[in-house]
Design a protein around this motif. Structure first.
Motif, short mmCIF file in Angstrom:
data_model
loop_
_atom_site.label_atom_id
_atom_site.label_comp_id
_atom_site.label_asym_id
_atom_site.label_seq_id
_atom_site.Cartn_x
_atom_site.Cartn_y
_atom_site.Cartn_z
N ALA A 56 0.83 -1.21 0.00
CA ALA A 56 0.00 0.00 0.00
C ALA A 56 0.86 1.26 0.00
N LEU A 57 1.96 1.23 0.77
CA LEU A 57 2.85 2.38 0.80
C LEU A 57 3.56 2.53 -0.54
N GLU A 58 3.96 1.43 -1.15
CA GLU A 58 4.59 1.49 -2.47
C GLU A 58 3.65 2.12 -3.48
N ALA A 59 2.37 1.72 -3.44
CA ALA A 59 1.38 2.29 -4.36
C ALA A 59 1.26 3.80 -4.16
N GLU A 60 1.37 4.24 -2.90
CA GLU A 60 1.30 5.67 -2.61
C GLU A 60 2.51 6.39 -3.19
N LEU A 61 3.70 5.80 -3.07
CA LEU A 61 4.90 6.40 -3.63
C LEU A 61 4.86 6.44 -5.15
N VAL A 62 4.37 5.37 -5.75
CA VAL A 62 4.26 5.32 -7.22
C VAL A 62 3.30 6.40 -7.70
N LYS A 63 2.16 6.52 -7.03
CA LYS A 63 1.17 7.54 -7.40
C LYS A 63 1.77 8.94 -7.26
N LEU A 64 2.48 9.16 -6.17
CA LEU A 64 3.12 10.45 -5.96
C LEU A 64 4.08 10.77 -7.10
N TRP A 65 4.94 9.82 -7.45
CA TRP A 65 5.93 10.06 -8.49
C TRP A 65 5.27 10.35 -9.83
N ARG A 66 4.24 9.60 -10.15
CA ARG A 66 3.60 9.77 -11.46
C ARG A 66 2.78 11.05 -11.56
N GLU A 67 2.38 11.59 -10.42
CA GLU A 67 1.63 12.85 -10.45
C GLU A 67 2.54 14.04 -10.74
N ARG A 68 3.82 13.88 -10.53
CA ARG A 68 4.76 14.97 -10.77
C ARG A 68 5.19 14.97 -12.24
N ASP A 69 5.44 16.16 -12.76
CA ASP A 69 5.82 16.28 -14.17
C ASP A 69 7.33 16.21 -14.31
N TYR A 70 7.88 15.03 -14.02
CA TYR A 70 9.32 14.85 -14.12
C TYR A 70 9.72 14.60 -15.56
N PRO A 71 10.88 15.10 -15.97
CA PRO A 71 11.36 14.81 -17.33
C PRO A 71 11.55 13.31 -17.52
N SER A 72 11.25 12.85 -18.71
CA SER A 72 11.39 11.43 -19.00
C SER A 72 12.79 11.13 -19.53
N ASP A 73 13.31 9.95 -19.21
CA ASP A 73 14.55 9.47 -19.80
C ASP A 73 14.43 7.96 -19.88
N PRO A 74 15.31 7.29 -20.58
CA PRO A 74 15.17 5.84 -20.77
C PRO A 74 15.02 5.06 -19.46
N TYR A 75 15.64 5.55 -18.39
CA TYR A 75 15.59 4.81 -17.13
C TYR A 75 14.17 4.72 -16.57
N VAL A 76 13.37 5.76 -16.79
CA VAL A 76 12.02 5.79 -16.20
C VAL A 76 10.92 5.72 -17.25
N ALA A 77 11.27 5.54 -18.51
CA ALA A 77 10.25 5.60 -19.57
C ALA A 77 9.12 4.60 -19.34
N ALA A 78 9.46 3.35 -19.08
CA ALA A 78 8.42 2.33 -18.88
C ALA A 78 7.62 2.60 -17.61
N PRO A 135 21.08 8.61 -14.00
CA PRO A 135 19.61 8.45 -14.02
C PRO A 135 19.05 8.04 -12.66
N GLN A 136 19.73 7.13 -11.98
CA GLN A 136 19.27 6.70 -10.66
C GLN A 136 19.38 7.84 -9.64
N THR A 137 20.44 8.63 -9.76
CA THR A 137 20.62 9.77 -8.85
C THR A 137 19.48 10.76 -9.01
N ARG A 138 19.10 11.06 -10.26
CA ARG A 138 17.97 11.97 -10.50
C ARG A 138 16.68 11.38 -9.92
N PHE A 139 16.52 10.09 -10.08
CA PHE A 139 15.32 9.40 -9.61
C PHE A 139 15.19 9.53 -8.08
N VAL A 140 16.29 9.31 -7.37
CA VAL A 140 16.27 9.45 -5.91
C VAL A 140 15.99 10.89 -5.52
#
Length: 302
Positions: free
Chosen positions: A145-167, A215-220
């Protein structure tokens, strides 16, 4: 003064004993709360233990806690203290079932003898194997449930896309690495939020302490600096990092927090105690914790 590693390990086993019939009674809660006070548990330690007080213990957790207690006991005095408190807690609600009576009888036998820790461990395991552990959501469900909350939070933000997070951005579940980094970033941001201080630029500390690719550094970073993570349950985030992150990444998280704390040239007592709560939850040894603090303190004074 704070509770020792043995005392924290004992409290976790006591909580597991309380939950072993599916209900942690008010009498059991009061007794555990009293022992927290006797052990001088810090606010961070209490916050860490609160997760286990609120969520029913699973059998696997109980077995893990038992192993942790055996590893933490270093003297006959500590063994006797553990046995005494186990007896007291099992009898706290005055409603002993047959399994509890059998367990208490074996505990008393061991308490009165010179008993070996291995025998103590076997009796703990035997007790827990017979318990129902009924009720409550599993820790896996709570983390999901907490993971789903974090995923939802991340996807609601307009972060630039790159190959690491495209999928991931397109709706795919996070990879195991992305899941661990979501929890690492959220835990760091939540912990820093407790200090109510402006966060310094985190990029140098992330690069140095977590040793990730760009890419991982930006993600964190995206998760770490998001104000929303400050409202999340830190104890559950600790569990997420403990469950999903590789050990070097978890240890690097403690380094990163000290790196951020040292950015202004001084690591305060409040910062040290807040980071200590995270380190305790991640089972970072006292030696490694102090080593991390000294490393970053030394750089500022050098």
């Amino acid at each position: 003064m704070t509770a020792s590693s043995f005392q924290i390990a004992l409290l976790k086993v006591l909580i597991a004993v309380g939950w072993s019939d599916g209900v942690l009674t008010d009498a059991e809660r009061r007794l555990i709360g009293r022992w927290m006070g006797e052990f001088y548990a810090s606010e961070q330690q209490r916050n860490y233990l609160q997760y286990y007080l609120e969520q029913p213990t699973t059998r696997q957790q109980a077995e893990d806690f038992s192993k942790g207690l055996i590893e933490a006991v270093h003297s006959g005095r500590e063994r006797e203290e553990a046995l005494t408190k186990l007896q007291q807690l099992a009898a706290a609600d005055e409603h002993l079932d047959e399994a509890e009576r059998l367990f208490l009888g074996r505990v008393r036998d061991l308490f009165e003898s010179t008993g070996e820790l291995g025998l103590f461990a076997n009796r703990l395991r035997g007790f827990f194997s017979a318990r129902p552990f009924a009720g409550g959501r599993s820790s896996d469900a709570l983390l999901a449930a907490l993971e789903a909350e974090l995923v939802k939070l991340w996807r609601e933000r307009d972060y630039p896309s790159d190959p690491y997070v495209a999928a991931f951005k397109a709706g795919e579940p996070p990879t195991p690495e992305q899941r661990s980094l979501l929890f690492v970033g959220a835990l760091a941001g939540c912990t820093w939020g407790e200090l109510k201080r402006e966060m310094p630029d985190p990029l140098p500390c992330i690069r140095r302490c977590l040793r990730l690719g760009e890419p991982q550094t930006r993600f964190v970073t995206q998760t770490l600096v998001d104000p929303y993570v400050q409202s999340l349950d830190r104890s559950r985030l600790v569990r997420g990092v403990e469950n999903y992150a590789e050990r070097p990444l978890a240890l690097g998280l403690v380094d990163m927090l000290f790196c951020l704390a040292a950015a202004d040239g001084f690591i305060s007592d409040a910062e040290t105690e807040t980071i200590r709560g995270v380190a305790l939850g991640l089972k970072v040894t006292h030696r490694m914790f102090i080593g991390s603090k000294l490393r970053f303190s030394g750089e500022q004074s050098g």
